[in-house]
Structures are given as C-alpha cells and as structure tokens.
Design a protein around this motif. Structure first.
Motif, PDB file in Angstrom:
ATOM      1  N   GLY A   1       1.265 -12.554-140.672  1.00  0.00           N
ATOM      2  CA  GLY A   1       0.939 -11.648-141.804  1.00  0.00           C
ATOM      3  C   GLY A   1       2.091 -10.811-142.016  1.00  0.00           C
TER       4      GLY A   1
ATOM      5  N   PRO B   1      -9.789 -10.848-144.322  1.00  0.00           N
ATOM      6  CA  PRO B   1     -10.228 -10.829-142.909  1.00  0.00           C
ATOM      7  C   PRO B   1     -11.406 -11.813-142.730  1.00  0.00           C
ATOM      8  CG  PRO B   1     -11.417  -9.196-144.345  1.00  0.00           C
ATOM      9  CD  PRO B   1     -10.295  -9.842-145.205  1.00  0.00           C
TER      10      PRO B   1
ATOM     11  N   HIS C   1       0.184  -1.005-142.440  1.00  0.00           N
ATOM     12  CA  HIS C   1       1.493  -2.028-142.061  1.00  0.00           C
ATOM     13  C   HIS C   1       1.884  -2.809-143.458  1.00  0.00           C
ATOM     14  CE1 HIS C   1       1.626  -1.514-138.004  1.00  0.00           C
ATOM     15  NE2 HIS C   1       0.449  -1.540-137.905  1.00  0.00           N
ATOM     16  N   ILE C   2       0.684  -3.291-144.114  1.00  0.00           N
ATOM     17  CA  ILE C   2       1.180  -3.858-145.548  1.00  0.00           C
ATOM     18  C   ILE C   2       1.947  -3.298-146.401  1.00  0.00           C
ATOM     19  CG2 ILE C   2      -0.202  -5.081-147.281  1.00  0.00           C
ATOM     20  CD1 ILE C   2      -0.776  -6.482-144.887  1.00  0.00           C
TER      21      ILE C   2
ATOM     22  N   ILE D   1      -4.072 -12.076-148.507  1.00  0.00           N
ATOM     23  CA  ILE D   1      -4.508 -11.802-146.912  1.00  0.00           C
ATOM     24  C   ILE D   1      -5.881 -11.416-146.669  1.00  0.00           C
ATOM     25  CG2 ILE D   1      -3.805 -10.641-144.901  1.00  0.00           C
ATOM     26  CD1 ILE D   1      -1.339 -11.346-145.586  1.00  0.00           C
TER      27      ILE D   1
ATOM     28  N   CYS E   1     -18.059  -4.510-145.912  1.00  0.00           N
ATOM     29  CA  CYS E   1     -17.249  -3.365-146.232  1.00  0.00           C
ATOM     30  C   CYS E   1     -18.161  -2.189-147.030  1.00  0.00           C
ATOM     31  CB  CYS E   1     -16.111  -3.594-146.918  1.00  0.00           C
ATOM     32  SG  CYS E   1     -16.487  -4.753-148.454  1.00  0.00           S
TER      33      CYS E   1
ATOM     34  N   GLY F   1      -8.770  -3.908-142.771  1.00  0.00           N
ATOM     35  CA  GLY F   1      -8.948  -2.337-142.438  1.00  0.00           C
ATOM     36  C   GLY F   1      -7.693  -1.513-142.879  1.00  0.00           C
TER      37      GLY F   1
ATOM     38  N   PHE G   1      -1.497 -14.769-136.773  1.00  0.00           N
ATOM     39  CA  PHE G   1      -1.935 -13.458-136.152  1.00  0.00           C
ATOM     40  C   PHE G   1      -0.986 -12.580-137.014  1.00  0.00           C
ATOM     41  CE2 PHE G   1      -3.030 -16.384-133.200  1.00  0.00           C
ATOM     42  CZ  PHE G   1      -4.141 -15.907-132.557  1.00  0.00           C
TER      43      PHE G   1
HETATM   44  P1  NAD Z   1      -7.969  -6.371-140.358  1.00  0.00           P
HETATM   45  O1  NAD Z   1      -7.200  -5.337-141.136  1.00  0.00           O
HETATM   46  O2  NAD Z   1      -7.686  -6.220-138.644  1.00  0.00           O
HETATM   47  O3  NAD Z   1      -7.033  -7.760-140.578  1.00  0.00           O
HETATM   48  C1  NAD Z   1      -7.564  -8.195-142.084  1.00  0.00           C
HETATM   49  C2  NAD Z   1      -6.156  -9.373-142.093  1.00  0.00           C
HETATM   50  O4  NAD Z   1      -4.857  -8.678-142.106  1.00  0.00           O
HETATM   51  C3  NAD Z   1      -6.090 -10.511-141.202  1.00  0.00           C
HETATM   52  O5  NAD Z   1      -5.907 -11.748-141.769  1.00  0.00           O
HETATM   53  C4  NAD Z   1      -5.181 -10.237-140.084  1.00  0.00           C
HETATM   54  O6  NAD Z   1      -4.533 -11.446-139.422  1.00  0.00           O
HETATM   55  C5  NAD Z   1      -4.240  -9.481-141.124  1.00  0.00           C
HETATM   56  N1  NAD Z   1      -3.100  -8.740-140.381  1.00  0.00           N
HETATM   57  C6  NAD Z   1      -3.161  -7.856-139.065  1.00  0.00           C
HETATM   58  N2  NAD Z   1      -2.232  -7.269-138.785  1.00  0.00           N
HETATM   59  C7  NAD Z   1      -1.229  -7.594-140.072  1.00  0.00           C
HETATM   60  C8  NAD Z   1       0.171  -7.218-140.538  1.00  0.00           C
HETATM   61  N3  NAD Z   1       0.944  -6.370-139.583  1.00  0.00           N
HETATM   62  N4  NAD Z   1       0.728  -7.555-141.467  1.00  0.00           N
HETATM   63  C9  NAD Z   1      -0.098  -8.533-142.302  1.00  0.00           C
HETATM   64  N5  NAD Z   1      -1.344  -8.918-142.174  1.00  0.00           N
HETATM   65  C10 NAD Z   1      -1.782  -8.393-140.979  1.00  0.00           C
HETATM   66  O7  NAD Z   1      -9.492  -6.375-140.633  1.00  0.00           O
HETATM   67  P2  NAD Z   1     -10.780  -7.159-139.907  1.00  0.00           P
HETATM   68  O8  NAD Z   1     -10.818  -6.378-138.910  1.00  0.00           O
HETATM   69  O9  NAD Z   1     -10.325  -8.626-139.791  1.00  0.00           O
HETATM   70  O10 NAD Z   1     -11.759  -7.102-141.166  1.00  0.00           O
HETATM   71  C11 NAD Z   1     -12.518  -5.891-141.121  1.00  0.00           C
HETATM   72  C12 NAD Z   1     -12.039  -4.962-142.271  1.00  0.00           C
HETATM   73  O11 NAD Z   1     -12.063  -5.435-143.578  1.00  0.00           O
HETATM   74  C13 NAD Z   1     -13.091  -3.577-142.372  1.00  0.00           C
HETATM   75  O12 NAD Z   1     -12.396  -2.477-142.309  1.00  0.00           O
HETATM   76  C14 NAD Z   1     -13.639  -3.880-143.389  1.00  0.00           C
HETATM   77  O13 NAD Z   1     -14.342  -2.962-144.068  1.00  0.00           O
HETATM   78  C15 NAD Z   1     -12.526  -4.477-144.438  1.00  0.00           C
HETATM   79  N6  NAD Z   1     -12.993  -5.407-145.453  1.00  0.00           N
HETATM   80  C16 NAD Z   1     -12.987  -4.820-146.899  1.00  0.00           C
HETATM   81  C17 NAD Z   1     -13.432  -5.339-147.920  1.00  0.00           C
HETATM   82  C18 NAD Z   1     -13.495  -4.863-149.327  1.00  0.00           C
HETATM   83  O14 NAD Z   1     -13.503  -5.692-150.286  1.00  0.00           O
HETATM   84  N7  NAD Z   1     -13.148  -3.603-149.518  1.00  0.00           N
HETATM   85  C19 NAD Z   1     -14.341  -6.704-147.754  1.00  0.00           C
HETATM   86  C20 NAD Z   1     -14.292  -7.170-146.459  1.00  0.00           C
HETATM   87  C21 NAD Z   1     -13.781  -6.410-145.213  1.00  0.00           C
END
Ligand code: NAD
Length: 488
Positions: free
Chosen positions: A210, A148, A233-234, A146, A282, A227, A205
């Motif tokens: 997810g 972002p 949730h995951i 999964i 991130c 995030g 979504f």
């Molecule tokens: P997000 O957590 O809102 O979404 C990430 C993914 O999770 C999306 O594909 C979304 O559809 C999915 N998702 C949402 N709800 C879910 C559920 N209940 N079950 C399963 N999947 C679900 O993150 P975002 O706002 O799209 O991205 C930004 C975040 O990602 C920031 O916190 C950022 O720091 C982080 N990030 C981390 C890294 C790293 O490598 N550490 C890299 C890039 C981004």
C-alpha cells in the motif's frame, strides 16, 4: 488450498510472495493469496501508465468506454452469486448481504457507463477580443485505489466506475483481509474486453504494498477507503508525488430518535442501522441518541429483538449476524467495552463474544447516559455494539449528535417536519437520513468530513474528481502580433 493470482497488464501472474487467507467462520487458512511487494507494484503502475497513454485507451471514444463498462456490469450481474459466495467465505460477511450487495454493484457500473460520454468541458466567454478559450476535461492519470476488506466489490466500484468513465487507468490494491472477491472480480473484468493495463488488481500488506503504491511517482490520484490512521499515512505518502486524494474513512454516526415516532418501526431501523453487516459498516448508526420520554420502552423492544438475532455461519441464508472478520477487531471491541464499563456504562444486552475465543460477537447495547466519558461513545468499534444516550430537549440531541470527531452519516427519526428540517441543518455529517437509514444509490454522493475524510463517491461529480481541466487559448486574429512586451 485454493490459489489466487494478481492481475497486471491484462495477464494473471504469481506475486513476489504468497500469504494464507483465513476463513473467519472456521479460523482456518483456506486459500493462498498473491502478496505484492515493490517490484509487483512497479509492474502494475507501469502497466497502468502504458495503458493510459495507449492509443487503444486514450484514443477510445467516451461512448465506447461506456459500452465496455456496461458489458462489465452485465458480467458482474451474471456472476453475482459466485462473487457473493467468495466474499462470504473470505470475509465472513453474511451471504444474505453479499448476494444483495453485489447484485446492486452492477448498477454502479451502469450508472458510470451512462456518465462516460457526459463528462463535458466548457467554452468560456473570455474578456478579450479575437480569442477563443475553452476548457478540455481530461482524465487525471493513473489512479491508486485502496480498499478495506468490508464490501470490497462495492467500495472498488465507486472508484473504478468513475475513474474508467473519465478515461483514467487504475491499480487497485485489495485488502490483505479477504482479497478473494477482488481477485475473482479481475477475471470477470478480463472478459469485458478492456485494453490490457486499464485495471490492475493486486493485494498485499500496508507497508510493503500500500505504501509503495500510494507514494509511487507515476500515481496521480489516490482513492482510499479505510481507517483514519491509515489515511494519515496515505496523505503523507501521496505528498511525495503531490497526488490528489479522496478519503472515505470511518464514522461514529448518531441515530437520533424523538418521542413522536412509531417505536417498533424506529427499533427495526436501529437494528438494521447497527447490526447489519455484523456492525462492520462505516455508516453504522452506532450512537443511539434517544428522547428520555421513550428511552425505556425503546430499549426494552430493542433488547428483546437483539436477543433473537440469528447468529451463525455466514453462508447460511438464515444467519443475521456472522463472525467478525479479524481477531484484532474482536479484541478491540472487548477492550472498548471493558473500559466503557469502568467509566460507568451499563450493558443492556450482549456484552462480548459468544465464547471466550469466538469471532462471533453478541449484538450489544450499552447505556452511557451516566457515563459521558465512556470510550464506546467516541471510538469506532466496527462491530455490533451500540451506545445509548438519553436527551430531554432538541438542542441537547443536536449537541450530543455533533459531539464527535467524525462526520460521515446520521439518522433522524421524528414525525415533526419542521423539527426534521432544523436537525438536517444542524447536523455536521455528509449524509442525513430522515426516518430511514443505510439507503445508498449510485445517484447520491457518499462521504463525510472531519475524521470521516474528504471527497465524495457516487453521483455525477464523483467522475469529475478523476479529471483535470486544460485551458486552451486560441487567437482568432490573422494580424501579426504587434508589441512583444504587452500581455494579451
Ligand atoms: P485499514 O485502514 O486498516 O486498511 C484499509 C486498506 O489500507 C487496506 O487495503 C490496507 O492494506 C491498506 N493500508 C494499510 N496501511 C497502509 C499504508 N501505510 N499505505 C497504504 N495502504 C495501507 O482499514 P480496515 O480496518 O481494513 O477497514 C475498516 C475501516 O474502513 C473502518 O474505519 C471503516 O469505517 C472504514 N470504511 C469506510 C468506508 C467509507 O466509505 N467511508 C467504507 C468501509 C469502511
């Protein structure tokens, strides 16, 4: 409007529903994306499971898997510009960054291609006569990946690369914000010659797609980037199936500058540390922790350079900061800045969007030296906003650096080698960059702890996360087993 399809079992198809994708540069819908629901997720997992046990994939040698990954790397390199243009269009990430990053994504696949036939088991010097015992290292199973929206091709590569090198199969759920580059990547993957179902690419979504994927009983491992709230949730979802997880989450990374640095050089590193990717990174070095001896001089240079940053359309080569990807990110940033000002923080430069309604956000620096409770010190912006705190002693710098629930990255700028070593030891983060920032490589592990998650991506050991061991016992004696009630 352009239309995209999902990729399941080696074929492209429409999903149960469709949704519009917005071009952040214009705010207009530009493409129709396939919206996977439970039935599509089931189909994708079934395709991945069937491929996992197929003779074509399970029976393929590790060296042959490596060759396929090399072919994929070449195809990515050949198509890097087209993929970059698509990512820029769908996410607003500037073309300068997408083109450089995607060219480098090919190197991740090359690295894991080379690793495929170096994932070894072990022979154990067992403490029993007449026994041979060894560990087979086997692929863990179907992986749910999964990602972002930011840097999707890169974040997918650090999951797909090691998973396929290890012999797993993957269902990748692209972000609902800006999924175009991943769906286009599926077309490139399709040309590489992998058996059908080895990689499946869907988008949709969180709740309808997810959550269904990450709680699916046939999924063995969930590799997640996003995030911390979604990560909770995951973990709950994966508990249904007791699947293992790796979580790469956000950060609030300290960027520590001592008084002995070359100020211009450190300012340039800070500009790139916080304003690259329009702050949507991130590892953004979003907390400047600076010696009070040089704070004024540093902030003067930083503000002067920040004010000259070229803000513009993401597809122009001259642009240095593009639009934020989503309106909700913009609104969060506006709210955090307002609450920080109420808590006593002072805006040094920038302070909000270019215009009231705009997704283009001014590079912003906020001095929180007299506002220790300002929310901008603790909350991830995912935008071009830097908070500043001054320090007088090394111990104070370390305390401020570690005053966070996150633990992803950090930067230390000093010419004093012994001090650098003390800081390296004391900082609680998965990455410490000394006199540099944001450097990444397939060879170096990447990841954090605390609210930044757990597990590491990149490097040799990442491939082992996609394996499980099987202990094999073989009795070498030809003598009949004597007493059935004695354990041997
Ligand atoms: P997000 O957590 O809102 O979404 C990430 C993914 O999770 C999306 O594909 C979304 O559809 C999915 N998702 C949402 N709800 C879910 C559920 N209940 N079950 C399963 N999947 C679900 O993150 P975002 O706002 O799209 O991205 C930004 C975040 O990602 C920031 O916190 C950022 O720091 C982080 N990030 C981390 C890294 C790293 O490598 N550490 C890299 C890039 C981004």
């Amino acid at each position: 409007m352009q239309q995209f399809q999902q990729y399941i079992g080696g074929a492209f198809s429409d999903a149960s529903a469709q949704f519009e994708s917005i071009d952040p540069a214009t705010g207009q819908a530009w493409a129709l994306m396939p919206e996977a629901r439970a039935a599509d997720v089931d189909r994708a997992v079934a395709a991945a499971e069937s491929a996992f046990y197929s003779s074509e994939w399970a029976g393929m040698t590790a060296s042959a898997r490596g060759k396929l990954l090399l072919r994929l790397a070449d195809l990515i390199a050949e198509n890097a510009q087209a993929l970059a243009a698509l990512e820029t269009r769908d996410t607003g990430k500037i073309i300068r960054e997408t083109s450089a990053q995607i060219a480098y994504v090919a190197e991740y696949y090359r690295y894991y291609a080379g690793l495929a036939d170096k994932i070894e088991g072990a022979h154990l010097p067992i403490d029993k006569p007449d026994m041979e015992v060894w560990l087979r290292r086997e692929p863990i199973g179907v992986v749910a990946a999964i990602v972002p929206w930011n840097s999707q091709l890169f974040l997918a590569a650090v999951k797909i690369g090691p998973a396929l090198a290890a012999g797993c199969t993957v269902v990748l759920k692209a972000s609902e914000d800006g999924p175009a580059p991943m769906l286009a990547f599926a077309k490139i993957f399709d040309q590489a010659g992998f058996p059908p179902g080895v990689l499946n690419v869907i988008t949709g979504f969180g709740p309808d797609c997810g959550a269904v994927l990450t709680s699916h009983p046939k999924v063995a491992h969930v590799a997640f980037t996003g995030g911390p709230e979604t990560a909770r949730h995951i973990v709950r979802n994966s508990a249904d199936n007791l699947a293992s997880t790796s979580l790469e989450l956000g950060g609030k990374s300290p960027f520590i500058v001592f008084e002995d640095v070359d100020i211009e050089s450190a300012v340039n590193a800070q500009i790139s540390g916080i304003f690259a990717a329009s702050g949507q990174s991130c590892v953004a070095g979003s907390r400047l922790i600076i010696s009070n001896q040089i704070k004024d001089a540093f902030l003067a240079q930083l503000s002067e350079k920040a004010a000259k940053i070229v803000i513009g359309p993401p597809d122009h080569m001259a642009t240095e900061i593009g639009p934020l990807c989503t309106r909700s990110q913009r609104d969060t940033a506006v709210d955090l800045i307002a609450r920080s000002i109420n808590a006593g923080a002072k805006v040094v430069t920038g302070g909000g969007p270019q215009d009231a309604d705009s997704l283009y956000f001014l590079p912003t620096v906020i001095d929180c030296s007299d506002a220790p409770d300002a929310p901008c010190l603790t909350h991830e912006f995912f935008g071009p906003v830097l908070s500043v705190q001054g320090f007088d002693t090394e111990a104070e710098a370390l305390t401020l650096a570690n005053d966070t629930a996150f633990g992803l990255a950090s930067g230390v700028f000093t010419k004093d080698l012994t001090r650098a070593h003390r800081m390296i030891r004391g900082i609680r983060a998965g990455i410490v960059w000394v006199n540099t920032y944001r450097a990444v490589s397939p060879i170096a592990p990447f990841g954090g702890h605390g609210l930044s998650g757990h597990g590491r991506e990149g490097g040799l050991r990442a491939a082992l996360d996609y394996t499980k061991t099987k202990a094999v016992w073989l009795r070498t004696s030809d003598e009949p087993i004597p007493d059935p009630f004695v354990m041997r």
